[in-house]
Every structure is written in structure tokens, then in C-alpha cells.
Design an enzyme around this catalytic site. Structure first.
Site, short mmCIF file in Angstrom:
data_model
loop_
_atom_site.label_atom_id
_atom_site.label_comp_id
_atom_site.label_asym_id
_atom_site.label_seq_id
_atom_site.Cartn_x
_atom_site.Cartn_y
_atom_site.Cartn_z
N PHE A 1 -55.02 -13.88 -1.12
CA PHE A 1 -56.19 -13.26 -1.09
C PHE A 1 -57.31 -14.19 -1.94
O PHE A 1 -56.85 -14.78 -2.83
CB PHE A 1 -56.13 -11.91 -1.73
N CYS A 2 -58.39 -14.43 -1.31
CA CYS A 2 -59.34 -15.12 -1.95
C CYS A 2 -60.86 -14.80 -1.52
O CYS A 2 -61.14 -13.52 -1.51
CB CYS A 2 -59.33 -16.71 -1.67
N GLY A 3 -61.74 -15.58 -1.23
CA GLY A 3 -63.09 -15.07 -1.07
C GLY A 3 -63.18 -14.87 0.54
O GLY A 3 -63.76 -13.73 0.98
N GLY B 1 -60.35 -16.10 2.73
CA GLY B 1 -59.01 -16.21 3.37
C GLY B 1 -58.79 -17.76 3.39
O GLY B 1 -57.66 -18.10 4.02
N SER C 1 -60.50 -11.53 3.58
CA SER C 1 -60.27 -11.18 1.90
C SER C 1 -61.60 -10.56 1.57
O SER C 1 -61.78 -9.51 1.94
CB SER C 1 -60.10 -12.66 1.37
#
Lengths: 454, 454, 454, 454
Positions: free
Chosen positions: B412-414, B416, B440
């Protein structure tokens, strides 16, 4: 956010596309307007607004066509005479995501002038699009409307000091023209500047006293090319749609000769030296980088144009530049270039060049010729050879009476480029013995000829 | 005068060529430096000076090579550790025709930092090249030298308020990095700004109180990728000459498999979605626009690199970006792309993607998996899903112990993208069940998932 | 003289511009026809003739527009049904300086077929433009007109052996299509050939016996996409003018979703792997290089099209390719790409990929799924997995009844590309469990799966 | 498969890259060889073989550098004197997937000549790379080795009729040079041909009788430029590595004047008309498209070269062309072009042009001047003005004794281009009164001047 400056060569016109990854606006689009779509699309943005800072005299705006392609509204000043678009008033704000544009009414150069103040996040402007209200090192000319010069100059001072400069020294300035434009004098050849820098160092805008400013503005007289009238007329209705400039047709030497015989203007965009080396009789020398700026002085709108170019790519560039000032009837270009004309067995002519050192000697032995300096009065007064006769290039066709036909003429300018246009015109008008001083003023200065001012 | 900004993608590095029609100077040239020759030559100018605003940690400077090609001197700060070049001291002035560059010593980001003040005609600056001293919306990080953080932060405040801002609000600012750089936090995505604008609106530089500034600077901890050490070492001696990045060799699937077997790193620059759809086991996902910024976290300098690209042109771009951070041993790229690998009958794998809405539901029913958020601590603290475990992407290989191997992982991040790199690393390190949440945080916010801060 | 081949990607269509430094002719111009003006102009030549070798079924000809732009006449066969142009008859000769074009009537592929024989100086042909009469390694299909297959095949044999080959072995051949075209089977992937080489080595044209040739031609059944009908109709009247393909508009995720809701076709031109990794529900996978060839099977002419692309440049390419087969109603492309959709919080889906080795194992344990091979019958018969069910991709929407809905489907083709289109269609038609075998037949062959023919 | 022809302007040299999607071979690479890597890479192919059809006299081969970059072997003939590479013998076969190259030894133009026969699938050749053995419309000259002319001409006939033509009429021909090359006479300006077409229509190769062929070959005497010796010497060892041609440095007028003073050659690549309009005293006129072909006649290898160009891009093209014939010491180009020289106040000169009609009149009134025709003897004998004196341009510096210094000279050629080079040389050698007849023979023919043959 992104901001791209689109430069239109020859006219020193600057337009802008500004946006984020969703929306973009365009300021003062030129006629061949596909470039704005390309830039916006590259950033993934849709053009949602088109702003006109003022009515142009020196080129055709592409707003109507760009609006048709994007369905974006055109925003123009209250006093604009354009038959299209919506009115943007003092204080109106247009928001595009994080970006915000606020309208300032800044009459002076024209009555309908706007400045567009750009905000990005903070409630403090980061930049301003000044149209011709404020240029780098100078201001927009105020002599376009006969009888209103004084009033307009005063209003320009009000716009500058009463409005624009109050935005703050830190605001970046994006004007509509750069150095070389016919719309302002004494411009500085630099793209970057700020309100603070101009407030202090601008030749005219730094003058705090309103009367002094008006006096200095009135003292400047800039050339007023006849095509301005046509630009005004066409811009008012909206320039005819162009989509993309057409591919010019190659012409044989025979076809070119026929066109010339039928009254077409043959425009030679090669370098001054190449023209001097061999040219088609009756053609006009307008090197490619002078074309947009000078075509409007010499070419009629109701006659076809045929081109002589160095490379066939130049024909496309020439067509594009001519379209920007409304010349759409380009019959084509001489295929194979000047060489094809020469090989066809048709007559060509040369214009001898005179080196500045030789010119000086000829002048010292008592000139039996006219030294014709075709720079502007302004340039001339800043320094010229004592024997020179000044007639601004654009006015040459109307002032032939001042140039004796019974003695040789040497054309002269800043470096010999405008001089070749002058030489080509004189030849066309029947002057027999015409030479061009390549190097001209620059060379004379370099070899320390006697130069006088005033 | 002309001024062109050269953008190095991925690193958000900005260098500059500035000049008139005779001479030009370059500020902070990147390693693949032919572009500066091209720009200067287009303007007819010769490069006569090369300035380094400071020693770089995040990329290789091309000064030594550019100096060899142009014979121009390299000017750097007194405290620079570079083994080459001449020292430019506070107050030194370098004149190039109408242009003038004056040196300000502005330590803070590094000890050797310079700002270069540009004059054009007037004796009042028009612009300043600020290196990493002042960025748009932020300042250069001051945490690069362990133990000196506080001192450097204080000196940066002195440089900003004691020197830089005294030049005047009207001065245009040209920094060395833009938004996305690892060299400064909270930068604004805009290229244009002025000292005045930053003085008022810069997140950090606007803080007048020295102590408050130091406290806030110290509170920021930015990632410190391991390749910084190598950049420092190489820059000190001068980066190896490159001339132009080489044309990468096409590799067959067999050759790529062999290289992989021999310990080469296989870097896949395709989009996250394409990687997820099918990838070569043990390859690392580094989409092209993340390559320069993240390569230095994961790639060893003593092992060859093989590329998997979408189009063969991308291989050239990747080679260029890798060269900018010192990776010169690129064995080639998989010819025919991923499709060739698939057609060769070799095994490939996929990474399933989880839509944010489904992720939310899975979380609500009690997560039997690790939700691994690989954004920076800063981003995480600004808002994250309550169940998330944060490990910054760059540190992932060193912190695997924190991630259970016996249950599934969702990266998961900002939006994807970094999550796909994380997923590829986990797979490489033997995690079986890994999925990526494309969209994300952005998607979670859009569908109004519960988000917590801190 | 010059001769340039213009390749239209996707359709494997070849058109030609041929000329000297004065005049040029064009053979079978495609719809986006500005390229011919550019090429001719680069050589200084004016386009004086436009030839059509035959009426096209698979693409729109640009003859009417090119004729309007150049005022050149269009020459077509006696039996052509086109509403425009002039008739060129057997033996007609068109001279352009040293070049000469002589017309051969060569019915077979269509009734109106012409070959254009080129002479340069000598009275012996140097080359021939064969349209679809003779292709590299094959001939134009003869099954386009129901009920006339046998007659046309016979006439094609007469045209080849009675006319074309009599020109001599030494004549260079320039056909209208290359390998990959739907207009001929078994073509060789090579651009250069001669009458002599084809007479000996062409799979079909080398068959001397007329009956044997007819039998073999009749035995071939090539796909007949539904858009052929539309091409015929539009070509008959002359394709609508296009000038240049428009710049496609960027669309937000919201706008794309709205369009989809209103019945637009969302076409995803990204790579098969990227589509598999994440796609917009109900979109159709048509990778850019398959677009022109397969759009006509699946897209309605009366519904707008919205695009999902990898890079914004791909949107322009897609618009151009769609225009070549008459799809002009492209609403725009998803700006920011798939990532923007993901970040918007909207649902997306994935299609798992199955490695050939895993597929083999699953088949061995008794398939509880449909293995759907979407290659042509011809390809299928040349070799397939024993368990496969063959339905040609183009016919899939009409033959869904043959594919059970209650068990998983694995789509399969030559290398997994057409299989992704099939998978996207099945998903769209409500099949739940669909996977794609990337690598497909190529991978199965490489790992020595059991393959059967017939 | 793919086959791309790489054209080296000026030298009319054609080299080739041929391959499939895996492997490629190159025939006769030019010195600036990066283009082959680019083409192969675009097709996903690795260069695995480099063939040399023969030792070149007129240009530098890039084989050694390309081999170093690709690790591909270089294959050359048994009799090649090159110090590098491997020998390829009659009948040797090199297989690259479906492609096969078979070697034919075809001495004649040189002793080491090879033809490379290309097969694609079938065991019947589809094409042949003929080097200088067979050209379009002509054959390679056989006069390069003094004393061996007759023997070589006979061997060439054997190679053509005993070997090459036996491959079959249907084989496509790819020669090493096109029309305009110094390596063969009477070539046809067309790229496409076949063995069958040449067997029937080639001016020389169609001659069946060996003795007649030898007689005709011996009767031809083609210019032998002095740089051939240097090419031979450099090719033997392998041309110095170049990687990519360097970016030429801009020079000020002062620097150019200094270089000229120190003995540098100033080469002016502008158009003949531009040179005639104004040129730097002592510079040599070599228009860009004549540069590669004529530099070797006039420029010393041990003196630096400075360029005068129309546009700065032309400087790069000139550097590239000079590098192809071994001139690596280019000091730079005059920045700002001729205009900068003129503006510097330095002396320049003009060359008047004489229109053919005026020339005719001057000749009729009794010529008090030398009409110097600088075409080859061959061209001259095909038709010239009765009063003309013929001295081939290349030989002019050695034959000044034949041109009176005490009367004016008018230079003359096919269309006035070579005449400008001649005029510049005469001026440099101190002739005072020199004019150029632009249009020259072409114009004289067009206006029906009296022309005599022999």
C-alpha cells in the site's frame, strides 16, 4: 502546475498555456493554435479558459478557432471590440483547481487592456500576465489611436502605478511580447522579470511622475505598418479558421514566372547574402526571420504570394508566419530553389555588397551616391554616418520621391539585413545602381568610422 | 540573454544554461552533459564557465566531462571536497558580456553551498541560482551529515535571512531541485518563484525565528538512500566520462535467464499494472519514472543490471537514468519485451491487485493479513488506514523481520506505484502471498475509508 | 527517381509515392493522407496522379481528400464502383517525365483490380504495383464476393499467369499489403520481392495448373469482419474528409464512467499484461498494434469510443488507426491513464494469467474448465492442444452459446495477445472466471506440450 | 525480415542493415556507425555479423568501431589488405535464423571484391549485395590500380557474367553506391533494380563481349582525388574510433580570423549564391551537399578546418561529413554566421554572377576572358560552349598554369555550383577578376546557346 511559453518567431509574440494535470488556460493564443492543444494534452489537461489581454494590432488571435476546438469560453475586456467571447471584469476570478486567475483592468496600450493575476495556493499572487501593459524593459506603445495618445499614456501610468505594481515586487511578469516587437520600444532581450525589477529598472515604467511619463511616452513615435488596419478588422470578427497551415505547393520556374507576370508578389526568404548573390528580378527580399515583422508593410492582401526559399522546409515556416498576419493566399514555392530558376535559363540579377571600410573611403572622396539608412528614426538618432539620409524601411515605398534616381544608392541599416529588403524594393521600383552595405552600422562602429547622433 | 532549464526526470534535478549570443555558463550539469553543448550551440554561444552550487549526494555531476569538452573552468565552493575545479569565494564576480554572476556563500544544506546571483545590465540582481539552499516551497534538507544537523540548520537560516533574502523580493529564484526530490521535503510543484514569494510563503524559509526554524528542520527526517555514499565518493573524484549513454544491447530470454542465474539484477521498468499482470520471478519492479529515484536503494554497484521494458526506446531512457546515479553496468534489455519471455515457455508470475473497496471490507471482517504501507513516515503520519503497518519502501529490505511471513501481505502507498516495488521485493525475498492495492491512499480517500493521522 | 513506401501499422497496408524532382504519383493513399504531400514536397515534386489498384474492403482510401488537396486526377479500374475518379483502362499510359505508368487490368481479388507497371527510361518495366493481385508469398483472397469465389479465383490465375508474370522475372513487386493483412493468407514477412521470385516460390501464385490453383484458393477461408461492409459503403462514396486526425480530448475518470454508462465502448490499448493487471470493468482489450485489425469486429459505428492508453501519445496513434477504418467518434482518452481510474476509488478488475506449464498440469488432472483457442481455423489446424475448443476471436460475440458459463475459461491463442481480447469480451458478457494463458501456443511448443494437428 | 538502406549524403554511399527480430548483419558500415545500432535495436535485433564487400577508396569504413561495440566478427575478402577481420571465402555461408548469406568472390573493381547473396527461406537467392561490382546503370570503376586496369576490367566482366548474373534475373540488387558517386560513371538515379534489369539495361554490364567491355571500361577515366590515398591507408589499419561526431565549437570572428592567419582552411558550406553575395577572403566554397565529395581534393589532413555555415545545425552535418572522409580536426564554426563577420567590420568580398544570356553576348563580341569549364572531361565532351577551356575542378590547383592571370575568368559547370568552388579557389590563388555563371550549361541549353560536343 505547468507554464509553457509559446514563442511566435518574427513577431516576438509570447502566448502561454498554464495548468495543472486536469485543467489549463491559454493567454492570447496565436492563429496556428494546435500547439496549445498539444501542450495541454501532454500534461493531461483540458483547456477550459482562453483569455485575451487585449485586442491585437500586429497579429491574428486564434481564440475563435481554439474555442471551437475546445469549447472553452473566451474571456476579454469590457472595452474589447471583438464580436465574440465573454466579458471579464475587474476583480473577476476564474478558478482551476489550485490555480486562480484574477482580472485587472489596465487600459493604456489599448482601452480594453487586461492583466491576469495568477495565484497558486496562497492568497498572494505568484505571477501576472501583463499583455502589452508591461513589457521587459519597456511598456506597450500608446500611439495606436490617433488623438488619444495623451489620454492613453496617462491611463497606462495609472494602470501601472495604481494597480499593477501594487501586487508586490515579488510577482513574476509574463508579457505578450519580447524584444523585437513593434508594440513597444527599447525592450530588453530577456524573458524573465518581476514587477519589482521592472518597477526599478524599466526604462518607462520606472518613471513615477505621471506627467514625465506621459511626455516620454508621447515623444516616442513607433512605426505604424499598414497591415495593422487589416489585423484589427479580422480580429474584430475573429480570424478565419486555419486548423493547420497548409502544405505549400512546389512551383516550377515557369509557374513562378507566370505568377509574377500576373501580379503576384514573389517573396524571397533566403539570407541577404544569398539574395545579393542572385535573385529573381522584381522579387522582394524578406529573410525568414524578418518575414512576419515586415510582410505587412509591403504585401497586398488581395494578391497571391509566391516564395523563393533556401530549403523546402522554409516554405512551411513562411506559410505559417504569413498566416499569423493574415496572408493566406500563398500560391507555392519555387521548387529546387534559386538554382532551378538559374538553370531554367531565366534572367536573374545580383546586388553588389560594399564593405564598410570601402564605404568610408567612398564617402571621404565626396559621395556621388545616396547613402540610404532605413533604420527607424530612433535608431538613426542614436548614431549614424554623417552623410546618411534616413527613411524607415516600412515607409520606403511611399517616400521614393526623396531618393534621387540619377545617382547610385547604397542601402544601410543596423547590420545589412533590412538594407537588402530596401535594395530589393529600390530595384523593383526601377533604381538601377543599388548596393547593400553588409555589416552597416555595426561594421562602421567596429572600424571606428565617424558617427554622429541626433 | 537566454536561460534554459534542463530537467532530469526521476531525480527532479534542474540544471541551467544561461548566456547571450557569445558566451554561456552552466549551473550544476548532470552527467549526460551533451545537452548543454547543444543548447549553447543553438544560441551560438560557447560555454565559458561551469558552476557547482554544492556537492551532490543524489546524482553525479557532469562538470568534469563538460569541462573537458569545453575547456571551461569549474567553479565550486571553498568547502567543496571535489578533487577538481577552482574555488569561487564570497563576492567573486564572473562577467560574460552583459551578464554577471556574483558568488554568495550559503552553507546549510551542505557546508560548501553557494548561491549564484545573476545580473543583466543593471547593478541589481535579476535572478539567483539557489542550489539546494532555497527550493520552491521548502529548503534543502540539513540532515545529511550526522552530528551536524543542528549546526547546519542554523547556518541555513543565516544564509537565507542574512544573505539570500537581502537581495530583494524581486529576484527570480532558480533552484537545483523541484517537487519530488529526495533533497527537500514538502516542495511545491511549480517552477516559477521569487525571493519575495518564498520569503512569505515557503513552508520553512518563511520562519523568521532562528530557533523555531532549527527545531522544525530537525523534526524532519528524510530518507537517506545507501547510494548517497557512492555518489559522494564518485563526485569527489569526478564522475567517470560518459560522452553519451550507450545503446543498450537486446538480450534473448535465454541470455536474461542466464544473467539472472549469475546474480544480475533484473529491473522491470514497465507500469505497475503490467508488472502485476505478468513478471519474471525475482525481478524488481521499478517503473521508468521511479527508476532514478529508487534504484539507489536496491541495486548493488558491483552487479550487472538487465532490463525488462515496455518499448525498446525505454531501454535507452533507463540506461540514461541509471547512468545519472552511477550504474554503468547495464547488460541489456529483454528484446521483444515480456511477451518474448512468455513465449519462450519460461515461468512467469502475477501479483493480484486489490481494489480499495474490497480492501476495506477485508479489513472490517478482521484482517488476517499485513497491510504494509511503504510511504515515508511523514506521509504516513499525515493520514493512514488504522490497521496499516508502516515501513518506508527504501528500508524494506532491512526491515523484513517486522513483516510476518506466515500471513498474506497487501502492499500500500499513495496510489499503488511504490506498492508494486514493495510487492516485487517481498516476492523476491520469498513471501508467498502478496497483493498490491492499486489506488491505495488516493482511492481510500475517494471512497471515504476511515483514515487516521499521527 | 524516388519511391517511398508508406506503412499503415495494424492493417499491414502499403501505399507508395513515386516521382522525380518535378512530379509524383501516389498508389492507394490511406485516409490520413498528409504524409503523401510531405514526402512529395520533400523531393520538390507535385502530386499529379493518384492511382487506386482496387476497391478496398479493409480500410478507407484517402484518394478523394488527396485529390481535393492536390487537384490530381484519381485513376481507378473500369469495374470500380467508386462514385468519383476517372477510369484507367488496360494499356493506358501515364507519363511523368522519365517515368511511365502502364495499366494492366488484373481482376481476381476483386473485379476491378489493376496492376500498375512502372517504366524508368527503358521500354522494359522496372517494377509493378500489384495491389492485392500478388502479395509477398501469397495472393489476395478471392472469397470476398459470395457466389463468385470460383470465378474470381480462376480470373486471378489468368491475371497472374496470363498477364503479370509475362512482364518478366526481373520486375520488382510492390504490393498493397504485407504479412499480417486480413487480405491474404500465409504471407511472408519481407518487403522485397520480384515477379521471378514469386513465380517460383509464392505459395499460391507458383501453382501453374489453373484448376489446382482454384481448388487451393477455394479451400482457404479467411475471416470476414463485419466492418468490411462499412468500408465498402464509405469507399464507394469517398471517405469523409479528415485533413489531419484530431487531437483527442483528455477525460476525467468521472467523464469516462459517464460515457461508459451511456453506452460508449471503452477500448483499452495498453499491453495485455497491463490490462490483466488492472482494467476498467466492461472495457475491451485491444492493444495498440491490434487495434486497426480488430476494431472492426467489435465496435459499432454509431457509438462513441473512449480510450484507455499507456501514454497520452498513444491516444493520437489510436485515433489515427481508428480513423483509417472509419471510426471518427472518439470522445477522448482517460487522462492520467489507468492510475487515475484506480486513484479515483472506482472499481477495477484483474485477469489472472496462467503459465503454460501450469496449464499443462491442470489439463492432465482432467480439465474442469474450457480451454478456448481463439486463433483462426487455419492456425488451429496446424497445431493445437488436444483439449482446446476453437472459436475465432472475431466470431466470439456471436458464438458465446458454445462456451459453457458454469465453468472457468482459459483463453488461448498464438502468444496470449488475442487471448486477452477474448478474456475482456467474456468478462463483458458476464463470464465470471476467466484467465489468459500468456505465451499460449508458443510457450506450449517451447516446453514440448502435446500438440495435435487437424 | 527487415532491410534498411542507410544513405550517406554527398558520397552517395549506401550501406545496409538486414535482419529478423533476433539477429542482424551490416554491409559496409560507414564511420559514424551508431545508426546501425539504433536500427537493429529498433527491430529488437543484435548485430552478429559485419560484412565488407571490398576495400574502400572514397570513405572510411566503420567496421572496426562497430565490431568493438557489438563484438560481431568482421568478414572481408581473401585479398583484402585490412589489418583486421576474418576472411570470408567463395561459398562460405553465414546463417542468421531464416536468413542466409552466401559469399561470392567477384574481383574487378578491386581485387578483394565480394558479393553477398541473400536467401530467405527458399534455397534460391532473393537479393544480392553487390558492393561496387554492379551499380544501378553502371559498374564500379576499374582504373584505381595503375597498370592493372585491363586485367581488372576483364575480371570484372568474368565476375558479372560468370557469377553474378547466373544467380537469376529475379534477384534484387543492393549496391554500395548510387548516382553521384565517384566510384562509377553514368549511374542511374534510382534505388531499385534487379540482376535481370541490369543484365539488359546496364550501360556496361549489359555488354556481353568481354573485349568490348574491357575496351569501354578502359576508355573511361574517372577523377582520382588525392584523398583516396589517405582513405586506403586509414582503412587498412581501421579508421580511428569516433563514437559520435563531436559537437563543433562556435568561434568568434576574431578566432576565425586567427585560425585563418595560422593556416587553417576556412570552408564555407553555404549556398553558392550566399557565397557569391559575401564571403571571407581566402575561404573555400564547398556547399554542404558537395562537401564530402570534394573536400578530399582541396583540404590537407594536417591543417585544422574552420567552417562558415548558414545555420548552426549545418556545422554538425559538416563535421559528420568530414569525419566520413577522415577530417577530424575541425576547430569550429563561425557563430552568428557570415553576418557576424560582416558586423565585425572585417573585410569580405563578393563574386559577381553572370547570367547565361549575358555570357553568350559577351562571347559573341569576342571573349576577352577565360571561360573555365570545371566539369569532368566526360561531361565536357558530351557538350560544351565552343569557347570553353576545360579543367576538372579537382585538378584546378595543379593546373593553374593553364589559366591566364591577366584576363578575367568566368567559371562554368553544369549548373553553377562547382563553378563557385572554382571561383573561390581562383580568388584564393590571387586571380582578381573572377565571375561565376550560375545556371551554366543547364541555362545555356535552355536558351539554346551554341553547344558543341567532343
Amino acid at each position: 502546475m505547468f507554464l509553457e511559453r509559446i514563442r511566435s518567431e518574427g513577431l516576438a509574440h509570447w502566448s502561454y498555456v498554464v495548468g495543472d494535470q486536469e485543467r489549463a488556460f491559454v493567454v492570447d493564443p496565436r492563429r496556428d493554435c494546435r500547439v496549445y492543444l498539444d501542450v495541454a494534452s501532454r500534461h493531461g489537461a483540458v483547456i477550459t479558459h482562453i483569455f485575451e489581454t487585449h485586442g491585437y494590432e500586429d497579429l491574428l488571435l486564434g481564440s475563435p478557432e481554439l474555442a471551437a476546438l475546445t469549447r472553452a469560453p473566451i474571456l476579454r475586456g469590457r472595452r474589447s471590440t471583438h464580436a465574440y467571447g465573454d466579458v471579464a471584469r475587474e476583480g473577476d476570478v476564474f478558478a482551476l483547481g489550485d490555480l486562480k486567475v484574477r482580472v485587472l483592468e489596465t487600459p493604456g496600450h489599448t482601452a480594453d487592456g487586461l492583466c491576469l493575476v495568477l495565484f497558486h495556493g496562497a492568497d498572494d499572487p505568484v505571477a501576472v500576465f501583463t499583455g502589452d501593459t508591461l513589457l521587459v524593459g519597456g511598456v506597450g506603445r500608446t500611439d495606436l489611436f490617433a488623438g488619444q495618445e495623451e489620454e492613453l499614456a496617462g491611463r497606462l501610468h495609472d494602470s501601472l502605478h495604481g494597480k499593477l505594481f501594487t501586487l508586490g515586487d515579488h510577482v513574476v511578469v509574463y508579457p505578450a511580447h519580447g524584444a523585437g516587437s513593434v508594440c513597444g520600444g527599447g525592450l530588453v532581450d530577456r524573458e524573465l522579470t518581476t514587477l519589482g525589477y521592472e518597477r526599478r529598472h524599466n526604462r518607462l515604467a520606472s518613471v513615477l511622475d505621471r506627467d514625465a511619463f506621459v511626455r516620454r511616452a508621447l515623444a516616442e513615435r513607433r512605426p505604424w505598418p499598414p497591415y495593422f488596419r487589416e489585423m484589427e478588422r479580422l480580429n474584430r470578427a475573429g480570424a478565419p479558421a486555419l486548423v493547420a497551415p497548409p502544405v505549400p505547393a512546389p512551383l516550377s520556374a515557369d509557374q513562378l514566372a507566370d505568377l509574377l507576370g500576373q501580379g503576384a508578389a514573389v517573396v524571397d526568404t533566403r539570407s541577404p547574402e544569398a539574395f545579393a548573390g542572385a535573385y529573381i528580378p522584381d522579387s522582394i527580399a524578406l529573410p525568414l526571420d524578418m518575414l512576419a515583422a515586415y510582410a505587412g508593410w509591403f504585401l497586398a492582401y488581395d494578391r497571391p504570394i509566391a516564395l523563393v526559399v533556401e530549403h523546402s522546409e522554409d516554405a512551411e515556416k513562411a506559410v505559417r508566419q504569413l498566416a499569423r498576419v493574415g496572408y493566406d493566399d500563398v500560391a507555392g514555392f519555387l521548387r529546387g530553389g534559386m538554382r532551378a530558376w538559374e538553370a531554367s535559363g531565366r534572367r536573374y540579377a545580383c546586388i553588389p555588397a560594399i564593405y564598410a571600410g570601402d564605404l568610408e573611403r567612398r564617402l571621404q572622396t565626396g559621395p556621388d551616391f545616396t547613402l540610404l539608412d532605413v533604420r527607424t528614426r530612433e535608431e538613426f538618432e542614436a548614431g549614424h554616418l554623417p552623410e546618411a539620409k534616413q527613411v524607415f524601411l516600412g515607409e520606403l515605398p511611399d517616400r521614393l520621391g526623396e531618393i534621387p534616381r540619377d545617382q547610385p544608392v547604397v542601402t544601410f541599416c543596423g547590420s545589412g539585413r533590412r538594407a537588402i529588403t530596401a535594395a530589393s524594393l529600390l530595384k523593383r521600383f526601377g533604381y538601377d545602381d543599388v548596393a547593400d552595405c553588409f555589416g552597416s552600422m555595426a561594421a562602421c562602429a567596429a572600424i571606428a568610422c565617424q558617427i554622429v547622433a541626433g
